[in-house]
Motif scaffolding. Structure first.
Motif, mmCIF file in Angstrom:
data_model
loop_
_atom_site.group_PDB
_atom_site.id
_atom_site.type_symbol
_atom_site.label_atom_id
_atom_site.label_comp_id
_atom_site.label_asym_id
_atom_site.label_seq_id
_atom_site.Cartn_x
_atom_site.Cartn_y
_atom_site.Cartn_z
ATOM 1 N N ILE A 133 -1.202 5.430 -7.054
ATOM 2 C CA ILE A 133 -0.563 5.770 -5.969
ATOM 3 C C ILE A 133 -1.602 7.436 -6.024
ATOM 4 C CG2 ILE A 133 1.127 8.180 -5.650
ATOM 5 C CD1 ILE A 133 3.317 5.055 -6.385
ATOM 6 N N ARG A 134 -1.927 8.308 -6.620
ATOM 7 C CA ARG A 134 -2.650 9.573 -6.930
ATOM 8 C C ARG A 134 -4.386 9.283 -6.061
ATOM 9 N NH1 ARG A 134 -2.335 9.716 -12.453
ATOM 10 N NH2 ARG A 134 -3.462 8.894 -12.639
ATOM 11 N N VAL A 135 -4.607 7.428 -5.772
ATOM 12 C CA VAL A 135 -5.624 6.817 -5.722
ATOM 13 C C VAL A 135 -5.142 7.287 -4.088
ATOM 14 C CG1 VAL A 135 -7.939 5.878 -5.117
ATOM 15 C CG2 VAL A 135 -7.047 6.738 -7.787
ATOM 16 N N PHE A 144 -1.672 -2.238 -0.834
ATOM 17 C CA PHE A 144 -1.108 -1.389 -1.438
ATOM 18 C C PHE A 144 -0.152 -1.761 -0.040
ATOM 19 C CE2 PHE A 144 0.564 2.512 -1.105
ATOM 20 C CZ PHE A 144 0.404 3.194 -2.572
ATOM 21 N N PRO A 145 1.540 -1.296 -0.624
ATOM 22 C CA PRO A 145 1.740 -1.731 -1.681
ATOM 23 C C PRO A 145 1.957 -2.896 -2.016
ATOM 24 C CG PRO A 145 3.646 -2.010 0.048
ATOM 25 C CD PRO A 145 2.141 -1.473 0.423
ATOM 26 N N ARG A 146 1.800 -3.369 -3.743
ATOM 27 C CA ARG A 146 2.178 -4.163 -4.630
ATOM 28 C C ARG A 146 3.311 -4.044 -5.387
ATOM 29 N NH1 ARG A 146 -3.815 -5.971 -4.493
ATOM 30 N NH2 ARG A 146 -3.999 -7.177 -5.432
ATOM 31 N N THR A 147 3.824 -2.877 -5.169
ATOM 32 C CA THR A 147 4.986 -3.342 -6.963
ATOM 33 C C THR A 147 5.983 -2.304 -5.863
ATOM 34 O OG1 THR A 147 4.883 -0.502 -7.170
ATOM 35 C CG2 THR A 147 3.389 -2.497 -8.144
ATOM 36 N N LYS A 148 7.690 -2.077 -5.969
ATOM 37 C CA LYS A 148 8.643 -1.779 -5.303
ATOM 38 C C LYS A 148 8.122 -0.215 -5.250
ATOM 39 C CE LYS A 148 13.591 -1.463 -5.311
ATOM 40 N NZ LYS A 148 13.973 -0.351 -5.651
ATOM 41 N N PRO A 149 7.266 0.559 -6.727
ATOM 42 C CA PRO A 149 7.469 2.395 -6.227
ATOM 43 C C PRO A 149 6.486 2.377 -5.383
ATOM 44 C CG PRO A 149 7.936 1.279 -8.836
ATOM 45 C CD PRO A 149 7.467 0.160 -8.161
ATOM 46 N N GLN A 150 5.273 1.524 -5.533
ATOM 47 C CA GLN A 150 4.434 1.671 -4.335
ATOM 48 C C GLN A 150 5.162 1.454 -2.561
ATOM 49 O OE1 GLN A 150 1.016 -0.823 -5.129
ATOM 50 N NE2 GLN A 150 0.976 -0.552 -7.402
ATOM 51 N N VAL A 151 6.325 1.065 -2.490
ATOM 52 C CA VAL A 151 6.314 1.079 -1.953
ATOM 53 C C VAL A 151 7.504 2.298 -1.491
ATOM 54 C CG1 VAL A 151 8.339 0.092 -0.100
ATOM 55 C CG2 VAL A 151 7.333 -1.342 -1.194
ATOM 56 N N ASP A 152 8.003 2.633 -2.482
ATOM 57 C CA ASP A 152 9.213 3.784 -2.446
ATOM 58 C C ASP A 152 8.275 4.931 -1.860
ATOM 59 O OD1 ASP A 152 11.696 2.360 -3.080
ATOM 60 O OD2 ASP A 152 11.483 2.879 -5.351
ATOM 61 N N TRP A 153 7.010 5.099 -2.558
ATOM 62 C CA TRP A 153 6.987 6.521 -2.464
ATOM 63 C C TRP A 153 5.614 6.223 -0.936
ATOM 64 C CZ3 TRP A 153 1.121 6.850 -0.442
ATOM 65 C CH2 TRP A 153 -0.061 8.386 -0.382
ATOM 66 N N LEU A 154 5.321 5.117 -0.078
ATOM 67 C CA LEU A 154 5.113 5.093 0.779
ATOM 68 C C LEU A 154 6.574 5.527 1.358
ATOM 69 C CD1 LEU A 154 2.803 1.693 2.035
ATOM 70 C CD2 LEU A 154 2.257 4.046 2.315
ATOM 71 N N LEU A 155 7.059 5.181 1.926
ATOM 72 C CA LEU A 155 8.339 5.555 2.410
ATOM 73 C C LEU A 155 8.389 6.562 2.472
ATOM 74 C CD1 LEU A 155 11.594 3.636 1.105
ATOM 75 C CD2 LEU A 155 10.858 3.698 3.416
ATOM 76 N N GLU A 156 8.368 7.539 0.964
ATOM 77 C CA GLU A 156 8.098 9.048 1.533
ATOM 78 C C GLU A 156 7.932 9.627 2.289
ATOM 79 O OE1 GLU A 156 7.579 10.773 -2.520
ATOM 80 O OE2 GLU A 156 9.364 9.599 -3.554
#
Ligand code: AMP
Length: 181
Positions: free
Chosen positions: A54-56, A75-87
């Motif tokens: 996510i940082r990169v 990307f995204p490949r995991t749920k936290p990555q989706v959550d970050w994109l949603l934000e």
């Protein structure tokens, strides 16, 4: 979206080149950046940590103009990555993504990756990445759908040009139908 060997980078590159979009592949970025023990782990098919990825991605998105369209590959490949994109979407950084899911069988993938012959395309790594796609990444498709994102599931076990045409159609770039529809 799609497991390794489903054609994400071939299709992503073609789309970016034809329409003039930025093309951001986290796999390509990390193959440039990662060193030491973690490089071998990455090549074996292990996912990097969400924090690092996510940082990169965050940094790369600062470089491009996110008001223009761009292709995100891997990307995204995991749920936290989706959550970050949603934000990011909620914060108004860019519009909700249109998700393209390239569906291919494990047998077809094995066949393709053995021909590609990249260093991380050993039998074990292929199996590990496919399994991890099924366990970790595929479930987030439903999650993204629940969040209201448009998911386009495309049969990617066909010729690249047929797949590409379906992708253009899914993105609303192709309105003309031919004999085969
Ligand atoms: P790819 O070229 O997309 O198959 O990615 C190659 C490797 O980079 C993967 O096997 C992971 O180790 C790492 N990687 C790429 N994107 C991500 C991501 N979104 N999350 C975690 N690891 C990733």
């Amino acid at each position: 979206m799609g497991p390794a060997g489903s054609g994400k980078s071939t299709q992503g590159h073609q789309l970016a080149d034809e329409y003039g979009y930025a093309y951001i592949s986290t796999g390509e970025i990390f193959r440039v950046l990662i060193t030491g023990r973690r490089r071998s782990e990455m090549l074996e098919g292990k996912l990097l940590s969400d924090g690092e990825v996510i940082r990169v991605v965050d940094k790369v998105l600062e470089i491009i103009d996110t008001k223009e369209q761009f292709v995100l590959d891997g990307f995204p490949r995991t749920k936290p990555q989706v959550d970050w994109l949603l934000e990011q979407v909620q914060a108004g950084r860019f519009e909700p993504p249109v998700v393209v899911d390239l569906e291919v069988s494990e047998a077809e993938i094995r066949d393709r990756l053995q021909k590609r012959g990249r260093l991380d395309d050993s039998e074990e790594a292929i199996a590990q990445r496919f399994q991890q796609y099924e366990d970790v990444t595929r479930p987030i498709l439903d999650y993204m759908q629940e969040k209201g994102w448009q998911i386009n599931r495309i049969d990617a076990g066909r010729q690249a040009q047929a797949v590409y045409r379906d992708i253009l159609r899914a993105l609303g770039h192709l309105f003309i139908t031919n004999k085969s529809g």
